[in-house]
Scaffold this motif. Sequence first.
Motif, PDB file in Angstrom:
ATOM      1  N   LEU A   1       0.838  -1.287  -0.233  1.00  0.00           N
ATOM      2  CA  LEU A   1      -0.106  -0.006   0.075  1.00  0.00           C
ATOM      3  C   LEU A   1       0.941   1.236  -0.060  1.00  0.00           C
ATOM      4  CD1 LEU A   1      -2.750  -1.070   2.427  1.00  0.00           C
ATOM      5  CD2 LEU A   1      -3.119  -0.704   0.097  1.00  0.00           C
ATOM      6  N   ARG A   2       2.205   1.329   0.261  1.00  0.00           N
ATOM      7  CA  ARG A   2       2.973   2.256   0.224  1.00  0.00           C
ATOM      8  C   ARG A   2       4.026   2.395  -0.877  1.00  0.00           C
ATOM      9  NH1 ARG A   2       8.142   4.142  -0.206  1.00  0.00           N
ATOM     10  NH2 ARG A   2       8.829   2.354   1.442  1.00  0.00           N
ATOM     11  N   ASP A   3       4.904   1.430  -1.050  1.00  0.00           N
ATOM     12  CA  ASP A   3       6.003   1.243  -2.014  1.00  0.00           C
ATOM     13  C   ASP A   3       5.302   0.670  -3.138  1.00  0.00           C
ATOM     14  OD1 ASP A   3       8.508   1.489  -3.296  1.00  0.00           O
ATOM     15  OD2 ASP A   3       9.537   0.889  -1.667  1.00  0.00           O
ATOM     16  N   GLY A   4       4.316  -0.262  -2.933  1.00  0.00           N
ATOM     17  CA  GLY A   4       3.759  -0.850  -4.479  1.00  0.00           C
ATOM     18  C   GLY A   4       2.766   0.385  -4.993  1.00  0.00           C
TER      19      GLY A   4
ATOM     20  N   ASP B   1      18.059  -1.243  -0.136  1.00  0.00           N
ATOM     21  CA  ASP B   1      18.768  -1.448  -1.352  1.00  0.00           C
ATOM     22  C   ASP B   1      17.681  -0.744  -2.247  1.00  0.00           C
ATOM     23  OD1 ASP B   1      20.567  -1.784  -3.388  1.00  0.00           O
ATOM     24  OD2 ASP B   1      19.765  -3.681  -3.801  1.00  0.00           O
ATOM     25  N   THR B   2      17.659   0.746  -1.947  1.00  0.00           N
ATOM     26  CA  THR B   2      16.813   1.634  -2.688  1.00  0.00           C
ATOM     27  C   THR B   2      16.917   1.570  -4.371  1.00  0.00           C
ATOM     28  OG1 THR B   2      17.104   3.001  -0.906  1.00  0.00           O
ATOM     29  CG2 THR B   2      16.343   3.881  -2.875  1.00  0.00           C
ATOM     30  N   VAL B   3      18.004   1.287  -5.108  1.00  0.00           N
ATOM     31  CA  VAL B   3      18.209   1.464  -6.302  1.00  0.00           C
ATOM     32  C   VAL B   3      18.276  -0.088  -6.962  1.00  0.00           C
ATOM     33  CG1 VAL B   3      18.740   3.538  -6.565  1.00  0.00           C
ATOM     34  CG2 VAL B   3      20.534   1.854  -6.320  1.00  0.00           C
TER      35      VAL B   3
ATOM     36  N   CYS C   1      14.490  -4.538  -0.108  1.00  0.00           N
ATOM     37  CA  CYS C   1      15.283  -4.652  -1.393  1.00  0.00           C
ATOM     38  C   CYS C   1      14.622  -4.401  -2.782  1.00  0.00           C
ATOM     39  CB  CYS C   1      16.017  -6.203  -1.413  1.00  0.00           C
ATOM     40  SG  CYS C   1      17.064  -6.530  -0.072  1.00  0.00           S
ATOM     41  N   HIS C   2      14.851  -3.747  -3.831  1.00  0.00           N
ATOM     42  CA  HIS C   2      14.259  -3.223  -4.923  1.00  0.00           C
ATOM     43  C   HIS C   2      14.896  -4.327  -6.034  1.00  0.00           C
ATOM     44  CE1 HIS C   2      11.370  -0.256  -4.312  1.00  0.00           C
ATOM     45  NE2 HIS C   2      12.090   0.171  -3.205  1.00  0.00           N
ATOM     46  N   ASN C   3      14.182  -4.411  -7.090  1.00  0.00           N
ATOM     47  CA  ASN C   3      14.313  -5.956  -8.225  1.00  0.00           C
ATOM     48  C   ASN C   3      15.071  -5.095  -9.247  1.00  0.00           C
ATOM     49  OD1 ASN C   3      13.974  -8.471  -8.298  1.00  0.00           O
ATOM     50  ND2 ASN C   3      12.204  -8.369  -9.372  1.00  0.00           N
TER      51      ASN C   3
HETATM   52  O1  KIV Z   1      13.399   2.224  -1.223  1.00  0.00           O
HETATM   53  C1  KIV Z   1      13.687   2.885  -0.126  1.00  0.00           C
HETATM   54  O2  KIV Z   1      14.724   3.289   0.125  1.00  0.00           O
HETATM   55  C2  KIV Z   1      12.407   3.230   0.561  1.00  0.00           C
HETATM   56  C3  KIV Z   1      12.601   3.862   1.687  1.00  0.00           C
HETATM   57  C4  KIV Z   1      11.456   5.033   1.988  1.00  0.00           C
HETATM   58  C5  KIV Z   1      12.496   2.774   2.805  1.00  0.00           C
HETATM   59  O3  KIV Z   1      11.330   2.812   0.073  1.00  0.00           O
END
Ligand code: KIV
Length: 511
Positions: free
Chosen positions: A13-16, A172-174, A205-207
């Motif tokens: 509900l937030r990052d998605g 791992d933001t990026v 972790c981002h993908n």
């Molecule tokens: O990817 C990220 O760094 C975030 C932060 C707000 C935790 O979504």
Amino acid sequence: MSSDAITIFDTTLRDGEQSPGCSMTTDEKLEVAKALVELGVDVIEAGFPIASPGDFEAVKRIAQEFGSRTTICGLARSKIDDIQRAGEALKHAEKARMHVFLATSSIHREHKLKMSKDQIVQTAVEMVKRAHDLIPNIEFSPEDAARTELDFLCEVVEKAIDAGATTINIPDTVGYATPDQFFNVIRHLKQNVPNIGKAVLSTHCHNDLGLAVANSLAGVEAGARQIECTINGLGERAGNAALEEIVMALRTRGDHYKVHTNINTPKLFPTSRLISRITGMQVQRNKAIVGQNAFAHEAGIHQHGMLQNRSTYEIMRPEDVGYVGTNLVLGKHSGRHAFRDRVKHLGFELTDELFQKIFDEFIALADKKKDVFDSDIVALIENHTGESTDEWQLLNFHTLAGTNVLPTATVEMKRNGSDEVIREASTGDGPIDAIFCALERVVQVSATLRDYHVKSVSSGKDAQGEVSVEISIDDHNYHGKGLSTDVVAASAQAYLKALNRALADRKANAK
Ligand code: KIV
Ligand code: ZN
């Protein structure tokens, strides 16, 4: 909590929701929150309250409705206004958490924040303290942690814990990390931050390189005990670690990881479908765990092995994740009783009124098409969810098209709460375009069609068609789905759904 328990922190509900085209209305967010509670997630990140009035309202309502059952979290930058707004939205939750973040990597310090290391430490400490004055359960994230100098990361983490943070999340933001490197970051923090025992270490972790799940699992092996993830791996750009993959990897390879989660795994498949329907983001057919082909065995040699012993080619049972296949189930003579059993078996609880509606539609469908599959029944049920909150309803339509005629469409519609029937007509490039224009005339909103797909729900020429559309209005994208054996009808439903979403969004953000 035992040292082998993993906290599942869901940020669908937030990052998605942050990913383009995935925005949800407040009612849809509440529906998702309910599904996440039933799925058994430990923490729901419900939104970013300062981002918009709609976000604030959604976090507040989720906190009020579900905050006694699951921890509800709200995001805040390291700014006083953000923290106050998040505190306000979360104040009714019995179990509330505030997630405060500040970037720490040299790239972010120099180019985005223009702050020195000392300023970063000082701001993080001050903001964690402020947040802690409002809500005792504080999570702190050093944004872009995976690209931050390890000694500086240790310093920030130590000070954030001293200031009151009880969860330290390592993003791992990026999506740049590799599993070995991410393992080392978590292990380094465990070994070098003197007060690390006072906090739970978390992964986020981002993908971007397709490594989000692998990196999160490496984090667990190094000692992380919370994983941040999303249903279907939704999230910024290439998304976040997929919750269903993480949970099933930990469970299926419990021999290796030796940890457990509280997730009610048979709810994984229905929750994935719900998110796909609400966000309009299709799940790829061969997606691990929740893809339509995840449990399909086509090759003869595999089928032969499966008949001898399922474990030859199956490492998880479809029922463990609530998988719904295309089993041929019922015909028009099956009767109410058999239909009710099937609906239950598929995991739905319907009110008597909705059950009757869906049963009537099932009979009508069975009259039109030879075979009715599980996937047809699921599609019929899902097609009704959320409709009671739609502002406009399509009662009837008529189209005219062919060679050498100007395609035209007429629609009859009704506004929620009113009995007045409104009629409009329009011409178009084809019958579908004509009906889209007629709908826009009634609703008095003009949109740009960005994407249009039609796919069949099951097999056969008489299969139901599911239409997905994405429209854009004032730089915002909205999606909708429709279902019918007639693709013009399915297209009209899908377009109207997207228009209704846009109207709901306008209303929520006008408050
Ligand atoms: O990817 C990220 O760094 C975030 C932060 C707000 C935790 O979504
Ligand atoms: Zn993120």
